[in-house]
Design a protein around this motif. Structure first.
Motif, PDB file in Angstrom:
ATOM      1  N   THR A 123       0.863  -1.160   0.000  1.00  0.00           N
ATOM      2  CA  THR A 123       0.000   0.000   0.000  1.00  0.00           C
ATOM      3  C   THR A 123       0.904   1.214   0.000  1.00  0.00           C
ATOM      4  O   THR A 123       2.028   1.164   0.430  1.00  0.00           O
ATOM      5  N   ARG A 124       0.400   2.289  -0.500  1.00  0.00           N
ATOM      6  CA  ARG A 124       1.230   3.493  -0.492  1.00  0.00           C
ATOM      7  C   ARG A 124       0.453   4.622   0.165  1.00  0.00           C
ATOM      8  O   ARG A 124      -0.543   5.063  -0.327  1.00  0.00           O
ATOM      9  N   PHE A 125       0.878   4.990   1.344  1.00  0.00           N
ATOM     10  CA  PHE A 125       0.424   6.235   1.947  1.00  0.00           C
ATOM     11  C   PHE A 125       1.578   6.731   2.792  1.00  0.00           C
ATOM     12  O   PHE A 125       2.474   5.977   3.129  1.00  0.00           O
ATOM     13  N   ASP A 126       1.607   7.991   3.074  1.00  0.00           N
ATOM     14  CA  ASP A 126       2.774   8.607   3.700  1.00  0.00           C
ATOM     15  C   ASP A 126       4.041   8.244   2.933  1.00  0.00           C
ATOM     16  O   ASP A 126       5.112   8.111   3.513  1.00  0.00           O
ATOM     17  N   ALA A 127       3.886   8.047   1.620  1.00  0.00           N
ATOM     18  CA  ALA A 127       5.024   7.739   0.746  1.00  0.00           C
ATOM     19  C   ALA A 127       5.743   6.456   1.135  1.00  0.00           C
ATOM     20  O   ALA A 127       6.891   6.235   0.782  1.00  0.00           O
ATOM     21  N   LEU A 128       5.058   5.562   1.868  1.00  0.00           N
ATOM     22  CA  LEU A 128       5.704   4.310   2.263  1.00  0.00           C
ATOM     23  C   LEU A 128       4.976   3.124   1.637  1.00  0.00           C
ATOM     24  O   LEU A 128       3.772   3.123   1.501  1.00  0.00           O
ATOM     25  N   ALA A 129       5.749   2.136   1.277  1.00  0.00           N
ATOM     26  CA  ALA A 129       5.139   0.877   0.838  1.00  0.00           C
ATOM     27  C   ALA A 129       5.247  -0.106   1.998  1.00  0.00           C
ATOM     28  O   ALA A 129       6.271  -0.216   2.622  1.00  0.00           O
ATOM     29  N   ARG A 130       4.159  -0.775   2.271  1.00  0.00           N
ATOM     30  CA  ARG A 130       4.166  -1.635   3.454  1.00  0.00           C
ATOM     31  C   ARG A 130       3.505  -2.973   3.152  1.00  0.00           C
ATOM     32  O   ARG A 130       2.750  -3.093   2.213  1.00  0.00           O
ATOM     33  N   SER A 131       3.759  -3.931   3.984  1.00  0.00           N
ATOM     34  CA  SER A 131       3.293  -5.279   3.690  1.00  0.00           C
ATOM     35  C   SER A 131       2.934  -6.046   4.950  1.00  0.00           C
ATOM     36  O   SER A 131       3.668  -6.015   5.911  1.00  0.00           O
ATOM     37  N   ASN A 132       1.793  -6.721   4.974  1.00  0.00           N
ATOM     38  CA  ASN A 132       1.403  -7.460   6.178  1.00  0.00           C
ATOM     39  C   ASN A 132       1.612  -8.967   6.072  1.00  0.00           C
ATOM     40  O   ASN A 132       2.051  -9.581   7.036  1.00  0.00           O
ATOM     41  N   VAL A 133       1.245  -9.569   4.946  1.00  0.00           N
ATOM     42  CA  VAL A 133       1.252 -11.028   4.898  1.00  0.00           C
ATOM     43  C   VAL A 133       2.426 -11.571   4.085  1.00  0.00           C
ATOM     44  O   VAL A 133       3.219 -12.370   4.583  1.00  0.00           O
ATOM     45  N   LYS A 134       2.550 -11.126   2.850  1.00  0.00           N
ATOM     46  CA  LYS A 134       3.615 -11.673   2.011  1.00  0.00           C
ATOM     47  C   LYS A 134       4.992 -11.386   2.595  1.00  0.00           C
ATOM     48  O   LYS A 134       5.887 -12.226   2.524  1.00  0.00           O
ATOM     49  N   GLY A 135       5.158 -10.185   3.141  1.00  0.00           N
ATOM     50  CA  GLY A 135       6.461  -9.817   3.705  1.00  0.00           C
ATOM     51  C   GLY A 135       6.849 -10.750   4.849  1.00  0.00           C
ATOM     52  O   GLY A 135       8.025 -11.091   5.020  1.00  0.00           O
ATOM     53  N   VAL A 136       5.838 -11.155   5.638  1.00  0.00           N
ATOM     54  CA  VAL A 136       6.112 -12.079   6.750  1.00  0.00           C
ATOM     55  C   VAL A 136       6.504 -13.456   6.199  1.00  0.00           C
ATOM     56  O   VAL A 136       7.446 -14.100   6.671  1.00  0.00           O
ATOM     57  N   TRP A 137       5.775 -13.875   5.174  1.00  0.00           N
ATOM     58  CA  TRP A 137       6.108 -15.158   4.534  1.00  0.00           C
ATOM     59  C   TRP A 137       7.553 -15.133   4.022  1.00  0.00           C
ATOM     60  O   TRP A 137       8.344 -16.033   4.305  1.00  0.00           O
ATOM     61  N   TRP A 138       7.881 -14.088   3.253  1.00  0.00           N
ATOM     62  CA  TRP A 138       9.239 -14.010   2.697  1.00  0.00           C
ATOM     63  C   TRP A 138      10.282 -13.912   3.811  1.00  0.00           C
ATOM     64  O   TRP A 138      11.363 -14.504   3.719  1.00  0.00           O
ATOM     65  N   GLY A 139       9.951 -13.159   4.869  1.00  0.00           N
ATOM     66  CA  GLY A 139      10.880 -13.057   6.002  1.00  0.00           C
ATOM     67  C   GLY A 139      11.163 -14.426   6.594  1.00  0.00           C
ATOM     68  O   GLY A 139      12.313 -14.775   6.895  1.00  0.00           O
ATOM     69  N   CYS A 140      10.103 -15.235   6.734  1.00  0.00           N
ATOM     70  CA  CYS A 140      10.275 -16.599   7.272  1.00  0.00           C
ATOM     71  C   CYS A 140      11.085 -17.436   6.284  1.00  0.00           C
ATOM     72  O   CYS A 140      12.013 -18.161   6.671  1.00  0.00           O
ATOM     73  N   LYS A 141      10.742 -17.339   5.010  1.00  0.00           N
ATOM     74  CA  LYS A 141      11.397 -18.162   3.980  1.00  0.00           C
ATOM     75  C   LYS A 141      12.919 -17.979   4.004  1.00  0.00           C
ATOM     76  O   LYS A 141      13.672 -18.959   4.119  1.00  0.00           O
TER      77      LYS A 141
END
Ligand code: NAD
Length: 277
Positions: A123-141
């Protein structure tokens, strides 16, 4: 005899480590003896976090800042590589970065765009891209892959930030956020089972409502704050450092028989029927 630091020489990546829970965790982890990799989409803030560690934590082990947008798989892979290249191993992955979108609402009012942005990753607001689910998956991977290769054998602790709303229903709706945190919790349980026999523990941290920028921006009127406060048995919002201390416990060998749990740090909300007067 000198006291042993509970994260002595452990190597820890903290996503979203430049602010809120992540920054407090960077300070607590460093104080407990860990090398911290502050992985944040905001590299200037991540650099400042490293300076803060150096100035506020006496004898802090070396810490580094890495630019990492958790909505991009290659960034997470690179952050894990930076940790291993710099410090030789990875012991702790704190998948903390997450989004709460101001346009997130109930089932009828939430747009598909907001749902997809929150669930899918960007998502993009406050000029930031953020992630809730996929980022956690990739972090675990990538963390699991690195932890399997640790010198001395497979070992590590992964902490995924979910939320109390993954456990409790709320009539102040944020349907995409709630669904995303439920996904983090379910994914954490499954990962914990799959990797339980290889020395890798995986737990979800479930914070209650906190006095951080993320929530205070969302609760932008006294009425919105009060609507929540009435349900908190301890009568206050939590502090980010209280999550950091819990994360440090889950990161350390003090929690060596804890995996697959929904670790609630919520001021009692999830146990409450009626709050004290
Ligand atoms: P915060 O907004 O204070 O800090 C978030 C940090 O993440 C910032 O440094 C930001 O730059 C970074 N960030 C944002 N998008 C990123 C991305 N795509 N990649 C990497 N870094 C990124 O947030 P917080 O309140 O400390 O929340 C941290 C986590 O705790 C989130 O997962 C949130 O959902 C969860 N949580 C917060 C609360 C609360 O009340 N604040 C309650 C329950 C759960």
């Amino acid at each position: 005899m000198p006291a042993t630091l509970r994260l002595d020489k452990k190597v820890a990546i903290i996503t979203g480590g430049a602010s809120g829970i992540g920054l407090e965790s960077a300070l607590v982890f460093a104080g407990d003896g860990a090398h911290v990799v502050v992985a944040d989409i905001n590299i200037e803030a991540a650099n400042r976090a490293v300076e803060t560690i150096q100035s506020q934590v006496p004898d802090a082990p070396k810490a580094i800042a890495v630019k990492c947008d958790v909505s991009k798989e290659a960034d997470i892979e690179a952050a894990v590589k930076a940790a291993v290249d710099t410090f030789g191993r990875l012991d702790v992955m704190f998948n903390n970065a997450g989004i709460m979108h101001p346009e997130d609402d109930n089932a009828l009012n939430t747009s598909e765009r907001i749902w997809d942005l929150t669930m899918n990753n960007v998502t993009r607001f406050d000029a930031l891209a953020r992630s809730n689910v996929k980022g956690v998956w990739w972090g675990c991977k990538y963390a699991i892959d690195a932890m399997r290769k640790n010198p001395g054998g497979s070992k590590g602790s992964i902490i995924n930030t979910a939320s109390f709303v993954a456990i409790l229903g709320a009539a102040t709706p944020q349907i995409a956020y709630t669904a995303s945190k439920g996904a983090v919790l379910a994914m954490t349980r499954e990962l914990a089972m799959v990797h339980a026999r290889e020395g890798i523990r995986i737990n979800a941290l479930c914070p209650g409502p906190l006095k951080t920028e993320l929530l205070m921006k969302f609760l932008d009127t006294p009425e919105k704050k009060e609507r929540r406060m009435i349900h908190i048995p301890m009568g206050r919002f939590g502090e980010a450092v209280e999550q950091a201390r819990a994360a440090a416990f889950l990161a350390s060998d003090d929690s060596s028989f804890i995996t697959g749990t929904d670790f609630k740090v919520d001021g009692g909300i999830s146990s409450c029927y009626v709050t004290p007067e």
